[in-house]
Design a protein around this motif. Sequence first.
Motif, PDB file in Angstrom:
ATOM      1  N   ASP B 346       0.836  -1.206   0.000  1.00  0.00           N
ATOM      2  CA  ASP B 346       0.000   0.000   0.000  1.00  0.00           C
ATOM      3  C   ASP B 346       0.862   1.245   0.000  1.00  0.00           C
ATOM      4  N   GLY B 347       1.929   1.219   0.799  1.00  0.00           N
ATOM      5  CA  GLY B 347       2.828   2.365   0.856  1.00  0.00           C
ATOM      6  C   GLY B 347       3.420   2.633  -0.510  1.00  0.00           C
ATOM      7  N   SER B 348       3.818   1.585  -1.198  1.00  0.00           N
ATOM      8  CA  SER B 348       4.437   1.744  -2.503  1.00  0.00           C
ATOM      9  C   SER B 348       3.441   2.288  -3.528  1.00  0.00           C
ATOM     10  N   TYR B 349       2.199   1.740  -3.505  1.00  0.00           N
ATOM     11  CA  TYR B 349       1.185   2.231  -4.439  1.00  0.00           C
ATOM     12  C   TYR B 349       0.874   3.694  -4.162  1.00  0.00           C
ATOM     13  N   ALA B 350       0.865   4.064  -2.907  1.00  0.00           N
ATOM     14  CA  ALA B 350       0.533   5.425  -2.542  1.00  0.00           C
ATOM     15  C   ALA B 350       1.569   6.401  -3.072  1.00  0.00           C
ATOM     16  N   MET B 351       2.788   5.936  -3.256  1.00  0.00           N
ATOM     17  CA  MET B 351       3.817   6.793  -3.817  1.00  0.00           C
ATOM     18  C   MET B 351       3.717   6.860  -5.332  1.00  0.00           C
ATOM     19  N   GLY B 352       2.755   6.181  -5.920  1.00  0.00           N
ATOM     20  CA  GLY B 352       2.571   6.242  -7.362  1.00  0.00           C
ATOM     21  C   GLY B 352       3.311   5.181  -8.132  1.00  0.00           C
ATOM     22  N   THR B 354       4.017   1.701 -10.019  1.00  0.00           N
ATOM     23  CA  THR B 354       3.188   0.705 -10.697  1.00  0.00           C
ATOM     24  C   THR B 354       3.352  -0.629  -9.973  1.00  0.00           C
ATOM     25  N   ARG B 355       2.539  -1.574 -10.405  1.00  0.00           N
ATOM     26  CA  ARG B 355       2.606  -2.873  -9.745  1.00  0.00           C
ATOM     27  C   ARG B 355       3.967  -3.526  -9.898  1.00  0.00           C
ATOM     28  N   SER B 356       4.484  -3.493 -11.154  1.00  0.00           N
ATOM     29  CA  SER B 356       5.760  -4.172 -11.369  1.00  0.00           C
ATOM     30  C   SER B 356       6.855  -3.478 -10.575  1.00  0.00           C
ATOM     31  N   GLU B 357       6.773  -2.155 -10.474  1.00  0.00           N
ATOM     32  CA  GLU B 357       7.779  -1.446  -9.668  1.00  0.00           C
ATOM     33  C   GLU B 357       7.670  -1.848  -8.204  1.00  0.00           C
ATOM     34  N   THR B 358       6.439  -1.988  -7.728  1.00  0.00           N
ATOM     35  CA  THR B 358       6.262  -2.434  -6.343  1.00  0.00           C
ATOM     36  C   THR B 358       6.875  -3.809  -6.138  1.00  0.00           C
ATOM     37  N   VAL B 359       6.604  -4.695  -7.104  1.00  0.00           N
ATOM     38  CA  VAL B 359       7.142  -6.049  -6.971  1.00  0.00           C
ATOM     39  C   VAL B 359       8.658  -6.001  -6.944  1.00  0.00           C
ATOM     40  N   ARG B 360       9.233  -5.254  -7.910  1.00  0.00           N
ATOM     41  CA  ARG B 360      10.692  -5.307  -8.041  1.00  0.00           C
ATOM     42  C   ARG B 360      11.405  -4.534  -6.937  1.00  0.00           C
ATOM     43  N   LYS B 361      10.838  -3.403  -6.544  1.00  0.00           N
ATOM     44  CA  LYS B 361      11.579  -2.545  -5.622  1.00  0.00           C
ATOM     45  C   LYS B 361      11.204  -2.790  -4.164  1.00  0.00           C
ATOM     46  N   VAL B 362      10.017  -3.326  -3.928  1.00  0.00           N
ATOM     47  CA  VAL B 362       9.577  -3.467  -2.531  1.00  0.00           C
ATOM     48  C   VAL B 362       9.423  -4.939  -2.129  1.00  0.00           C
ATOM     49  N   ILE B 363       8.617  -5.670  -2.910  1.00  0.00           N
ATOM     50  CA  ILE B 363       8.262  -7.013  -2.449  1.00  0.00           C
ATOM     51  C   ILE B 363       9.456  -7.963  -2.545  1.00  0.00           C
TER      52      ILE B 363
END
Lengths: 427, 462
Positions: B346-352, B354-363
Amino acid sequence: MKNQRAIDIVNASLKRRYAAERRFRLYGIAAIAAGLLFLALLFTSIAANGYSAFLQTHVRLDINFDPAVIDPEGSRAPQALSGANYAALVRRSMQELFPEVTGRQDRRTLNGLVSSGASYQLRDMVMADPALIGTTRSVWVPADDDVDMYAKGHIPVDVPEAQRRIKDLPLSWLRKLESEGRIEKRFNTTFFTAGDSREPELAGIRGALMGSLYTVIVTLALSFPIGVATAIYLEEFAPRNRWTDLIEVNINNLAAVPSIVFGLLGLAVFLNFMALPRSAPLVGGLVLTLMTLPTIIIAGRAALKSVPPSIREAALGIGASRLQTVTHHVLPLALPGMLTGTIIGMAQALGETAPLLMIGMVAFIVDIPGGFFDPATVLPVQIFLWADSPERAFVERTSAAILVLLGFLVIMNAIAVLLRKKFERRW
Amino acid sequence: MSVTTLAIVLLALSAAAYYVGRQRSFAVSRGSGGVRALHSLPGYYGMLTALWCGLPALLVLAGWVAFEPYIVTKLVVAGLPDEIRALPDARLGLVVNDIRNLVSGNIVSAQVDPAMQAAADHYRSLVQTGSAALAVVVLALAAGGIGLAWKRIHPGLRARNQVEGVVKAFLVLCSTIAIFTTIGIVLSVLFEALRFFHSVPVSEFLLGLKWSPQMAIRADQVGSSGSFGAVPLFTGTLMISFIAMFVAVPIGLMSAIYLSEYANRRFRAVAKPLLEILAGIPTVVYGFFAALVVAPALRDGGAALGLDVSSESALAAGLVMGIMIIPFVSSLSDDVINAVPQSLRDGSYAMGATRSETVRKVIIPAALPGIVGGVLLAVSRAIGETMIVVMAAGLAANLTANPLQAVTTITVQIVTLLVGDQEFDSPKTLAAFALGLMLFVVTLILNVIALHVVRKYREQYE
């Protein structure tokens, strides 16, 4: 105006970012598609190779049950009947069909078109009904494996003769037999009723199936009670100390030890040290028990964990002892989960090959095992053995045996899934 | 009476004992105010009696079955003439074997002399006396147990506690089997491996470059002397495992990411079990698939490209092993990805992002230790996998880095060395145990590290 706003920078990069997003998504779909493709390829190649083994080519012969050959003394004694030269009857019948074949070599080739099992079939017929002697009957006998392969189209006939398993001359005989309606594909009962054989057309999986059955019975009889008892102890009674930690670490490690190492254990301990019989389902079952125990224990503990503590507290609160709490209340609620784990463990044991190779269950065994101490082999090992055989007909039988094995596994897993669905409870 | 009938009789006696004990508890309670005066439920008195009846007798029975051949042989040997007893151990063993064959009516290797015949008769009579004595002792123990329990039953007897004590002892005993299994594995592999290292030095085994375990069995036989340098096996195993990982990790990881982050519930419910079917297929089926479909396809494909692909190439075995491991990697990564808290996403999405960026950079960074642990477990499984390589990889121990050539692995060599005739005094057979020891140690280390990593990671978010 030089000063770009942040939103413009973001907007400019959006296209690239969305493309990356789509690509990433595509990779995911491609990965799943690749996995499913492999699965489909595996199943279709096995099924395409194996389905034809359920049919076997038979040849119709007019057999004259000549008393002079079967029972020259006319005593009709069972020994005389069972020891008679039935192969001669088959040979004679073939000779009558092709009187023009005279050379020694050619005759041998001609007789080779019919399986050597034909004479056993005739013997069994005569033993069952001695009144056949003296009559002439038309009998369907199994064809040789090369003929079988030809009839199923696995031997291409449009290549030069030198590269063919069946040469031109026998091919002409076969064409004649076909035109006379003497060749027919029938359901292959031998495959399900016979033991192993060097002749593909006489080889069956019954021996391996019985061996698997005995082995799995031993495995189930030992691993289920022991596994459930261990799970109960660890989950319900064990104090948290170094000893139980040790047990837990051991169980988790055993779950990941390569199966062949269990085979080495079986060879060194059960065969060499305890001097149990080689190749016996008993030893196979013992080895597989040790191998599947971790699976059952881990599943059993998960099932016990899912029973809410309130049930235990209620039982204890009205004066049940801890053992009574477990046996009367917790265990019945956890049992479906434990059974699911056990079935999955049994499926694993049924498909396991490597440790059984170590304890001698790979021997060539024709007899169908009749007990836990008889030499036996199991279905996966039979598959392994047949996969090594050079005859083309064994490729088909290997695939068919795999289909049977997979069928059993599918049934077991389906039962496990149904059990889980039926008894799954949310507390 | 045979052991089986004896065991059945014992079970029947125990069932009767249950009934007797239960009735006895009713009888003793009648004098002191009925069933309510009993310490435990009547059934427990029955169970206690049954245990008294069955347990000691069963223990004696099991002990006899285990030690009978040993004791009888000792006695027979003691009764042999002195000149036979003076023979060296190996010859004596042969004589004993002959006597046993005589007893069971098989063909014997030597001439039957009167001494042997006498010994065989001795053996037979000992076995007969033994089993008769066993029946008497066991049945006497069972009857005595019933009698003792019958006498001991009185209203104050804490029958439930005693029965529960026995049951708990059984539970503890069962749970120690895991430890005994591990000890059994270590001892059985270690002893034979040590014997192997007596004849072949450890350094040669671990560092030698030539593997050719064929040896001359007799001194006058023509044959190679055997060389046991296991490096080609290690490199072969590593190469096939590496190819397998090269297939399994990307496919497994990406499908886990897609299934847990992108797929809707319906797609997931279909695709996930389908992928898991791959894990349930017996390895012998994969081996057959590799040998029948994949290896010829690779060879033909290679020939079309002008490459020389061996028909038992490392590539074919590795590819198929990779397919087998896909569900393993994917379900383990699925677990760790699902364990990453939603708040991070949620934090990552809130920063704008994308899903793939969330996966690669956060998850992925957050789940990395768990994924690494899962991959290590998968590697350990690839190293220990047997049937695929036995059926699809070669036997020749090539020291090569070319995946198109045939290589052999540790597990293949164990199987080849131990299937068929074995001689436990030849380094050829013992080498298999040394390889087994290596395999066990390596997979154990990998598993311990992996389990540790996974557990530590799980605790982080709990």
